[in-house]
Design a protein around this motif. Sequence first.
Motif, PDB file in Angstrom:
ATOM      1  N   SER A   2       0.857  -1.189   0.000  1.00 40.19           N
ATOM      2  CA  SER A   2       0.000   0.000   0.000  1.00 40.19           C
ATOM      3  C   SER A   2       0.893   1.240   0.000  1.00 40.19           C
ATOM      4  N   ASN A   3       0.334   2.289  -0.577  1.00 39.97           N
ATOM      5  CA  ASN A   3       1.067   3.554  -0.600  1.00 39.97           C
ATOM      6  C   ASN A   3       1.003   4.178   0.794  1.00 39.97           C
ATOM      7  N   LEU A   4       2.115   4.502   1.362  1.00 42.10           N
ATOM      8  CA  LEU A   4       2.111   4.987   2.736  1.00 42.10           C
ATOM      9  C   LEU A   4       2.092   6.507   2.858  1.00 42.10           C
ATOM     10  N   SER A   5       2.020   7.189   1.731  1.00 44.57           N
ATOM     11  CA  SER A   5       2.015   8.649   1.790  1.00 44.57           C
ATOM     12  C   SER A   5       0.595   9.179   1.955  1.00 44.57           C
ATOM     13  N   PHE A   6       0.418  10.126   2.898  1.00 39.84           N
ATOM     14  CA  PHE A   6      -0.909  10.723   3.110  1.00 39.84           C
ATOM     15  C   PHE A   6      -1.398  11.438   1.854  1.00 39.84           C
ATOM     16  N   SER A   7      -0.441  11.978   1.071  1.00 39.75           N
ATOM     17  CA  SER A   7      -0.828  12.855  -0.043  1.00 39.75           C
ATOM     18  C   SER A   7      -1.601  12.121  -1.128  1.00 39.75           C
ATOM     19  N   ALA A   8      -1.516  10.791  -1.134  1.00 43.03           N
ATOM     20  CA  ALA A   8      -2.257  10.042  -2.144  1.00 43.03           C
ATOM     21  C   ALA A   8      -3.747   9.965  -1.808  1.00 43.03           C
ATOM     22  N   LEU A   9      -4.122  10.373  -0.593  1.00 39.88           N
ATOM     23  CA  LEU A   9      -5.516  10.259  -0.169  1.00 39.88           C
ATOM     24  C   LEU A   9      -6.346  11.426  -0.684  1.00 39.88           C
ATOM     25  N   SER A  17      -1.787  19.599   4.373  1.00 41.93           N
ATOM     26  CA  SER A  17      -0.620  20.452   4.611  1.00 41.93           C
ATOM     27  C   SER A  17      -0.303  20.535   6.102  1.00 41.93           C
ATOM     28  N   ASN A  18      -1.339  20.450   6.926  1.00 47.26           N
ATOM     29  CA  ASN A  18      -1.100  20.447   8.369  1.00 47.26           C
ATOM     30  C   ASN A  18      -0.346  19.187   8.811  1.00 47.26           C
ATOM     31  N   LEU A  19      -0.679  18.044   8.194  1.00 48.36           N
ATOM     32  CA  LEU A  19       0.017  16.799   8.542  1.00 48.36           C
ATOM     33  C   LEU A  19       1.514  16.938   8.301  1.00 48.36           C
ATOM     34  N   GLU A  20       1.817  17.618   7.208  1.00 45.94           N
ATOM     35  CA  GLU A  20       3.223  17.839   6.898  1.00 45.94           C
ATOM     36  C   GLU A  20       3.887  18.656   8.003  1.00 45.94           C
ATOM     37  N   LEU A  22       3.020  18.813  11.017  1.00 45.92           N
ATOM     38  CA  LEU A  22       3.094  18.018  12.253  1.00 45.92           C
ATOM     39  C   LEU A  22       4.217  16.990  12.186  1.00 45.92           C
ATOM     40  N   GLY A  23       4.781  16.822  10.998  1.00 40.75           N
ATOM     41  CA  GLY A  23       5.851  15.831  10.853  1.00 40.75           C
ATOM     42  C   GLY A  23       5.343  14.417  10.661  1.00 40.75           C
ATOM     43  N   TYR A  24       4.070  14.266  10.319  1.00 43.19           N
ATOM     44  CA  TYR A  24       3.527  12.944   9.994  1.00 43.19           C
ATOM     45  C   TYR A  24       3.915  12.650   8.550  1.00 43.19           C
ATOM     46  N   GLN A  25       5.039  11.953   8.370  1.00 42.59           N
ATOM     47  CA  GLN A  25       5.550  11.782   7.016  1.00 42.59           C
ATOM     48  C   GLN A  25       4.882  10.651   6.259  1.00 42.59           C
ATOM     49  N   SER A  26       4.623   9.566   6.985  1.00 40.69           N
ATOM     50  CA  SER A  26       3.944   8.461   6.298  1.00 40.69           C
ATOM     51  C   SER A  26       2.896   7.865   7.223  1.00 40.69           C
ATOM     52  N   MET A  27       1.956   7.147   6.607  1.00 40.70           N
ATOM     53  CA  MET A  27       0.882   6.561   7.398  1.00 40.70           C
ATOM     54  C   MET A  27       1.394   5.350   8.168  1.00 40.70           C
ATOM     55  N   THR A  28       0.837   5.136   9.339  1.00 41.21           N
ATOM     56  CA  THR A  28       1.100   3.886  10.052  1.00 41.21           C
ATOM     57  C   THR A  28       0.258   2.802   9.358  1.00 41.21           C
ATOM     58  N   ALA A  29       0.504   1.559   9.724  1.00 42.37           N
ATOM     59  CA  ALA A  29      -0.180   0.451   9.045  1.00 42.37           C
ATOM     60  C   ALA A  29      -1.707   0.558   9.167  1.00 42.37           C
ATOM     61  N   ILE A  30      -2.199   0.855  10.364  1.00 43.07           N
ATOM     62  CA  ILE A  30      -3.659   0.921  10.538  1.00 43.07           C
ATOM     63  C   ILE A  30      -4.224   2.095   9.743  1.00 43.07           C
ATOM     64  N   GLN A  31      -3.477   3.188   9.677  1.00 40.90           N
ATOM     65  CA  GLN A  31      -3.933   4.342   8.892  1.00 40.90           C
ATOM     66  C   GLN A  31      -3.963   3.995   7.397  1.00 40.90           C
ATOM     67  N   ALA A  32      -2.900   3.348   6.924  1.00 44.40           N
ATOM     68  CA  ALA A  32      -2.819   3.017   5.497  1.00 44.40           C
ATOM     69  C   ALA A  32      -3.964   2.106   5.083  1.00 44.40           C
ATOM     70  N   GLN A  33      -4.358   1.204   5.997  1.00 40.53           N
ATOM     71  CA  GLN A  33      -5.412   0.253   5.631  1.00 40.53           C
ATOM     72  C   GLN A  33      -6.807   0.800   5.848  1.00 40.53           C
ATOM     73  N   SER A  34      -6.966   1.688   6.831  1.00 42.32           N
ATOM     74  CA  SER A  34      -8.331   2.127   7.136  1.00 42.32           C
ATOM     75  C   SER A  34      -8.704   3.469   6.518  1.00 42.32           C
ATOM     76  N   ARG A  93      -7.530  18.248  17.915  1.00 44.30           N
ATOM     77  CA  ARG A  93      -7.235  19.687  17.793  1.00 44.30           C
ATOM     78  C   ARG A  93      -5.953  19.899  16.989  1.00 44.30           C
ATOM     79  N   LYS A  94      -4.960  19.027  17.234  1.00 42.35           N
ATOM     80  CA  LYS A  94      -3.701  19.111  16.492  1.00 42.35           C
ATOM     81  C   LYS A  94      -3.945  18.895  14.998  1.00 42.35           C
ATOM     82  N   LEU A  95      -4.726  17.865  14.696  1.00 38.28           N
ATOM     83  CA  LEU A  95      -5.000  17.525  13.295  1.00 38.28           C
ATOM     84  C   LEU A  95      -5.832  18.600  12.618  1.00 38.28           C
ATOM     85  N   ALA A  96      -6.590  19.371  13.429  1.00 37.88           N
ATOM     86  CA  ALA A  96      -7.519  20.350  12.874  1.00 37.88           C
ATOM     87  C   ALA A  96      -6.912  21.744  12.782  1.00 37.88           C
ATOM     88  N   ARG A  97      -5.615  21.856  13.063  1.00 37.33           N
ATOM     89  CA  ARG A  97      -5.010  23.190  13.085  1.00 37.33           C
ATOM     90  C   ARG A  97      -5.203  23.963  11.797  1.00 37.33           C
TER      91      ARG A  97
END
Length: 462
Positions: A2-9, A17-20, A22-34, A93-97
């Motif tokens: 699976s593609n682990l980059s958030f930007s493909a979503l 852009s906020n995820l970037e 926050l330093g969330y560079q790639s999805m964790t396994a549960i994120q990538a699958q769900s 709140r962090k994700l919603a900045r």
Amino acid sequence: MSNLSFSALSMDASLLSNLESLGYQSMTAIQAQSLPLILDGKDVIGQAKTGSGKTAAFGLGLLNNLNVKRFRVQSLVLCPTRELADQVAQEIRKLARGIHNIKVLTLCGGMPMGPQIGSLEHGAHILVGTPGRILDHLDKGRINLNELNTLVLDEADRMLDMGFQDALDAIVEQAPVERQSLLFSATFPKQIQSISERILNNPTVIKVEATHDHSTIKQHFYKVEGREERDEALELLLLHYRPESTVVFCNTKKETQEIADGLNYLGFSVTALHGDMEQRERDQALIQFANKSISILVATDVAARGLDVDNLDAVINYQLSRDPEVHVHRIGRTGRAGSKGLACSFYSDNESYKVALIDEYMNQAIEAEPLPDSVALQNKPYDSAMRTIQIDGGKKQKLRPGDILGALTSGGELTGDSIGKIKVQAMRAYVAVEKGIAKKALNKIQNGKMKGRQFRARLIQQ
Ligand code: ADP
Ligand code: MG
């Protein structure tokens, strides 16, 4: 892969852009699958171990569904404790900045009502809270769920442990039928199945870590002759591995009781479980073992059927079963998510045939190994982490888990994190609390009021 980059979503650009940042560079396994399914509006059951990023999985989903211009409750996240609700609200709140003027409100039990009522009058987009308090506000007409589009049950296993089942059902009854429902849990006990059937609509189940891969169970076989040698081996293994939860299997009721008595004498946290015990004694043994107030259960196969625990640290076959299928079933109860289960079996020379049967059935070459070094005999027995308070009141007295939780956490000295499973029966209730606060917790229950009156309560021993 699976593609682990958030930007493909297909997700809102401001969230990406906020995820970037926050330093969330790639999805964790549960994120990538769900996440792809969640963003697509599907109902999802996600199972993954603690710390795997489940909050962002549902948090991004509910934020992406949100219309910030519409100042109505659009998402509701239910959590078992105030501490967890606070953490979830913080992460959201962090994700919603990247979104302006978004209002996230936490509503938890054990907190004063006044400020919550005030905040609700001001309104919110996202509510995060514990089931009892949310239901309380709903019943008083302070929350309107007409425009709810996303419902999240976080740590669903713990919510069920804490007895929130009825509150969850009552909340869901007031939510619109047209909604997205997401359920997250670290473990997957049977009750999750039934609650998800009622609350979720045709959900996709995503499990990131298999909790039950039999090949991850490490089997140890030890050759012992005579009763005394068997008892010493049992003591040594328990002191060497110091497992948090162990079932010791015996073949007869008499032996079960004798072994439990012997271990109890040596200072282990142990109870027997067999058919000659009264129903009430058996119930208490199972409750205390499941809520971590007792660490060792010595049981017969028949009695162990009532045990709804399948992530034991260790299974010790004091006696081997004659039936290899029973053997596999016994040891299949060990192993938690991510960690190996321990399965130890004793056998004597004239039982070698049983080993041969298991060998053949499991297609594993079995060899006896030496017992651990006897220095372990200097260790102290593992002491269970929790203690159980029994309350002389139950469903007949209209006592609900939330009442017990409320009595314990009122005044703020005790937090939800130090409280374990709550079980309310017809005439009695049992609550597990961390051993360090057991006396204080008992005091709170004895001196506090639930449903407007005092209840008798006591700490129970095995
Ligand atoms: P869980 O609910 O599964 O136990 P959390 O949602 O609390 O786990 O996440 C654990 C930690 O990982 C949090 O501090 C969170 O900020 C961080 N985290 C989550 N997703 C990511 C990611 N994709 N990249 C980096 N850190 C992440
Ligand atoms: Mg979590």
